[in-house]
Design a protein around this motif. Structure first.
Motif, PDB file in Angstrom:
ATOM      1  N   VAL A   1     -18.435  -3.110   4.098  1.00 42.27           N
ATOM      2  CA  VAL A   1     -17.620  -2.396   4.797  1.00 42.27           C
ATOM      3  C   VAL A   1     -16.708  -1.347   3.843  1.00 42.27           C
ATOM      4  CG1 VAL A   1     -15.153  -2.614   5.804  1.00 42.27           C
ATOM      5  CG2 VAL A   1     -16.805  -4.480   6.206  1.00 42.27           C
ATOM      6  N   ALA A   2     -16.449  -1.665   2.503  1.00 40.83           N
ATOM      7  CA  ALA A   2     -16.013  -0.600   1.499  1.00 40.83           C
ATOM      8  C   ALA A   2     -17.043   0.434   1.507  1.00 40.83           C
ATOM      9  CB  ALA A   2     -15.820  -1.252   0.259  1.00 40.83           C
ATOM     10  N   ILE A   3     -18.252   0.198   1.292  1.00 42.71           N
ATOM     11  CA  ILE A   3     -19.205   1.230   1.186  1.00 42.71           C
ATOM     12  C   ILE A   3     -19.396   2.139   2.410  1.00 42.71           C
ATOM     13  CG2 ILE A   3     -21.798   1.710   1.113  1.00 42.71           C
ATOM     14  CD1 ILE A   3     -21.802  -0.625  -0.886  1.00 42.71           C
ATOM     15  N   ALA A   4     -19.267   1.621   3.700  1.00 38.05           N
ATOM     16  CA  ALA A   4     -19.475   2.029   5.103  1.00 38.05           C
ATOM     17  C   ALA A   4     -18.110   3.182   5.000  1.00 38.05           C
ATOM     18  CB  ALA A   4     -19.360   1.210   6.048  1.00 38.05           C
ATOM     19  N   ILE A   5     -16.880   2.652   4.596  1.00 43.71           N
ATOM     20  CA  ILE A   5     -15.585   3.482   4.464  1.00 43.71           C
ATOM     21  C   ILE A   5     -15.869   4.905   3.682  1.00 43.71           C
ATOM     22  CG2 ILE A   5     -13.258   3.652   4.080  1.00 43.71           C
ATOM     23  CD1 ILE A   5     -13.229   0.634   5.135  1.00 43.71           C
ATOM     24  N   PHE A   6     -16.465   4.346   2.311  1.00 44.16           N
ATOM     25  CA  PHE A   6     -16.634   5.233   1.443  1.00 44.16           C
ATOM     26  C   PHE A   6     -17.640   6.432   1.886  1.00 44.16           C
ATOM     27  CE2 PHE A   6     -18.920   6.847  -2.517  1.00 44.16           C
ATOM     28  CZ  PHE A   6     -18.068   7.439  -2.995  1.00 44.16           C
ATOM     29  N   ARG A   7     -18.855   6.186   2.558  1.00 45.00           N
ATOM     30  CA  ARG A   7     -19.795   6.850   2.964  1.00 45.00           C
ATOM     31  C   ARG A   7     -19.255   7.898   4.132  1.00 45.00           C
ATOM     32  NH1 ARG A   7     -24.977   2.995   3.457  1.00 45.00           N
ATOM     33  NH2 ARG A   7     -25.865   3.164   1.509  1.00 45.00           N
ATOM     34  N   GLU A   8     -18.336   7.218   5.061  1.00 42.40           N
ATOM     35  CA  GLU A   8     -17.697   8.152   6.126  1.00 42.40           C
ATOM     36  C   GLU A   8     -16.688   9.142   5.457  1.00 42.40           C
ATOM     37  OE1 GLU A   8     -17.545   9.311   9.796  1.00 42.40           O
ATOM     38  OE2 GLU A   8     -18.837   7.682   9.227  1.00 42.40           O
ATOM     39  N   GLY A   9     -15.923   8.731   4.512  1.00 42.64           N
ATOM     40  CA  GLY A   9     -15.059   9.453   3.973  1.00 42.64           C
ATOM     41  C   GLY A   9     -15.767  10.736   3.082  1.00 42.64           C
ATOM     42  N   ILE A  10     -16.892  10.423   2.412  1.00 39.74           N
ATOM     43  CA  ILE A  10     -17.691  11.362   1.704  1.00 39.74           C
ATOM     44  C   ILE A  10     -18.289  12.413   2.975  1.00 39.74           C
ATOM     45  CG2 ILE A  10     -19.721  11.902   0.545  1.00 39.74           C
ATOM     46  CD1 ILE A  10     -17.781  10.925  -1.183  1.00 39.74           C
ATOM     47  N   LYS A  11     -18.788  11.752   3.997  1.00 44.97           N
ATOM     48  CA  LYS A  11     -19.353  12.495   4.981  1.00 44.97           C
ATOM     49  C   LYS A  11     -18.392  13.512   5.677  1.00 44.97           C
ATOM     50  CE  LYS A  11     -22.001  12.213   9.370  1.00 44.97           C
ATOM     51  NZ  LYS A  11     -22.538  11.241  10.301  1.00 44.97           N
ATOM     52  N   GLU A  12     -17.200  13.047   5.840  1.00 43.26           N
ATOM     53  CA  GLU A  12     -16.135  13.709   6.511  1.00 43.26           C
ATOM     54  C   GLU A  12     -15.544  15.009   5.464  1.00 43.26           C
ATOM     55  OE1 GLU A  12     -12.881  15.058   9.103  1.00 43.26           O
ATOM     56  OE2 GLU A  12     -14.542  13.485   9.312  1.00 43.26           O
ATOM     57  N   GLY A  13     -15.613  14.755   4.205  1.00 45.05           N
ATOM     58  CA  GLY A  13     -15.180  15.620   3.272  1.00 45.05           C
ATOM     59  C   GLY A  13     -16.566  16.813   3.195  1.00 45.05           C
ATOM     60  N   VAL A  14     -17.773  16.343   3.179  1.00 48.87           N
ATOM     61  CA  VAL A  14     -18.936  17.279   3.040  1.00 48.87           C
ATOM     62  C   VAL A  14     -18.923  18.118   4.234  1.00 48.87           C
ATOM     63  CG1 VAL A  14     -21.276  17.599   3.066  1.00 48.87           C
ATOM     64  CG2 VAL A  14     -20.235  16.106   1.414  1.00 48.87           C
ATOM     65  N   CYS A  15     -18.538  17.512   5.508  1.00 49.85           N
ATOM     66  CA  CYS A  15     -18.629  18.464   6.921  1.00 49.85           C
ATOM     67  C   CYS A  15     -17.439  19.435   6.882  1.00 49.85           C
ATOM     68  CB  CYS A  15     -18.572  17.306   7.897  1.00 49.85           C
ATOM     69  SG  CYS A  15     -20.213  16.517   8.219  1.00 49.85           S
ATOM     70  N   ASN A  16     -16.265  18.873   6.286  1.00 45.11           N
ATOM     71  CA  ASN A  16     -15.315  19.765   6.214  1.00 45.11           C
ATOM     72  C   ASN A  16     -15.597  21.198   5.410  1.00 45.11           C
ATOM     73  OD1 ASN A  16     -13.722  18.356   8.064  1.00 45.11           O
ATOM     74  ND2 ASN A  16     -12.306  17.476   6.340  1.00 45.11           N
ATOM     75  N   VAL A  17     -16.319  20.805   4.118  1.00 47.13           N
ATOM     76  CA  VAL A  17     -16.625  22.001   3.403  1.00 47.13           C
ATOM     77  C   VAL A  17     -17.712  22.875   4.009  1.00 47.13           C
ATOM     78  CG1 VAL A  17     -17.792  22.648   1.308  1.00 47.13           C
ATOM     79  CG2 VAL A  17     -15.956  20.524   1.379  1.00 47.13           C
ATOM     80  N   CYS A  18     -18.425  22.159   4.513  1.00 40.93           N
ATOM     81  CA  CYS A  18     -19.701  23.001   5.156  1.00 40.93           C
ATOM     82  C   CYS A  18     -19.299  23.715   6.527  1.00 40.93           C
ATOM     83  CB  CYS A  18     -20.917  21.869   5.888  1.00 40.93           C
ATOM     84  SG  CYS A  18     -21.820  21.211   4.846  1.00 40.93           S
ATOM     85  N   ASP A  19     -18.139  23.203   7.279  1.00 41.41           N
ATOM     86  CA  ASP A  19     -17.379  23.879   8.358  1.00 41.41           C
ATOM     87  C   ASP A  19     -16.850  25.360   7.868  1.00 41.41           C
ATOM     88  OD1 ASP A  19     -18.315  22.149  10.216  1.00 41.41           O
ATOM     89  OD2 ASP A  19     -16.354  21.130  10.373  1.00 41.41           O
ATOM     90  N   GLU A  20     -16.169  25.129   6.722  1.00 36.75           N
ATOM     91  CA  GLU A  20     -15.472  26.220   6.076  1.00 36.75           C
ATOM     92  C   GLU A  20     -16.454  27.249   5.667  1.00 36.75           C
ATOM     93  OE1 GLU A  20     -12.092  27.183   5.115  1.00 36.75           O
ATOM     94  OE2 GLU A  20     -11.530  25.620   6.242  1.00 36.75           O
TER      95      GLU A  20
END
Length: 196
Positions: free
Chosen positions: A99-118
């Motif tokens: 569960v912790a790894i899934a949350i971590f991956r989702e957080g990283i994905k969200e951060g990278v997607c936000n950077v890519c959108d910028e």
């Protein structure tokens, strides 16, 4: 008459001699009195300084005793508070590693997607640089087309496949530095926080 005159002269000489002796004795007495007054003044000043130093020393001893007592009280209170803090720490919930790894991956994905959108919203970036060479300042700026250098689609596709070992290393670092309010099974096994 001559003998009377001689007697008078001798008597006058004896009087002058006595007067000189008396004046000399008065000067000696005054000098001795002055020396005695100076010695008494120095003694009084020295005694006063000694008394002042003794009073200050006594005050410092009292302050030291008071501060030592306060230090002991503070150490006891700190020890008591540390004991109470350890007693008051609730059992932190433990979440499964997956569960912790899934949350971590989702957080990283969200951060990278936000950077890519910028990055998608701006096609270029301005780079400015300046340096000193041979006593002269050289500076330049140029615009770089990001579409030639950054593939945001590739970044978005890779972020979802974050390696488990990399996630564990990232989570372990976060547990150590950020003070999570829960433990992660197999990653953070601390039972109680360190208290110093």
């Amino acid at each position: 008459m001559n003998s009377i005159q001689e007697s008078t002269n001798e008597l006058n000489a004896a009087i002058r001699y006595a007067e000189n002796a008396i004046a000399s004795a008065k000067q000696t007495i005054e000098s001795m009195q002055f020396r005695q007054d100076m010695a008494m003044k120095q003694y009084t000043e020295q005694t006063g300084r000694e008394q002042a130093l003794e009073a200050e020393n006594a005050k410092l001893r009292e302050d030291k005793e008071r501060l030592t007592s306060l230090e002991v009280q503070l150490r006891d209170k700190i020890s008591e508070l540390k004991d109470k803090l350890v007693e008051d720490i609730p059992n932190m919930p433990t979440i499964p590693k997956d569960v912790a790894i899934a949350i971590f991956r989702e957080g990283i994905k969200e951060g990278v997607c936000n950077v890519c959108d910028e990055l998608d919203n701006s096609d270029t970036i301005e780079i400015e640089e300046s340096a000193y060479t041979g006593g002269f300042e050289v500076s330049f700026s140029r615009y770089v087309d990001l579409t030639d250098h950054v593939d945001t689609d590739w970044m978005r596709s890779k972020v979802g496949r974050y390696e488990e070992e990399s996630a564990i290393i990232g989570l372990r670092g976060l547990c150590e530095t950020k003070g999570f309010e829960c433990r992660i099974h197999g990653i953070d096994e601390k039972k109680t926080p360190k208290i110093q």
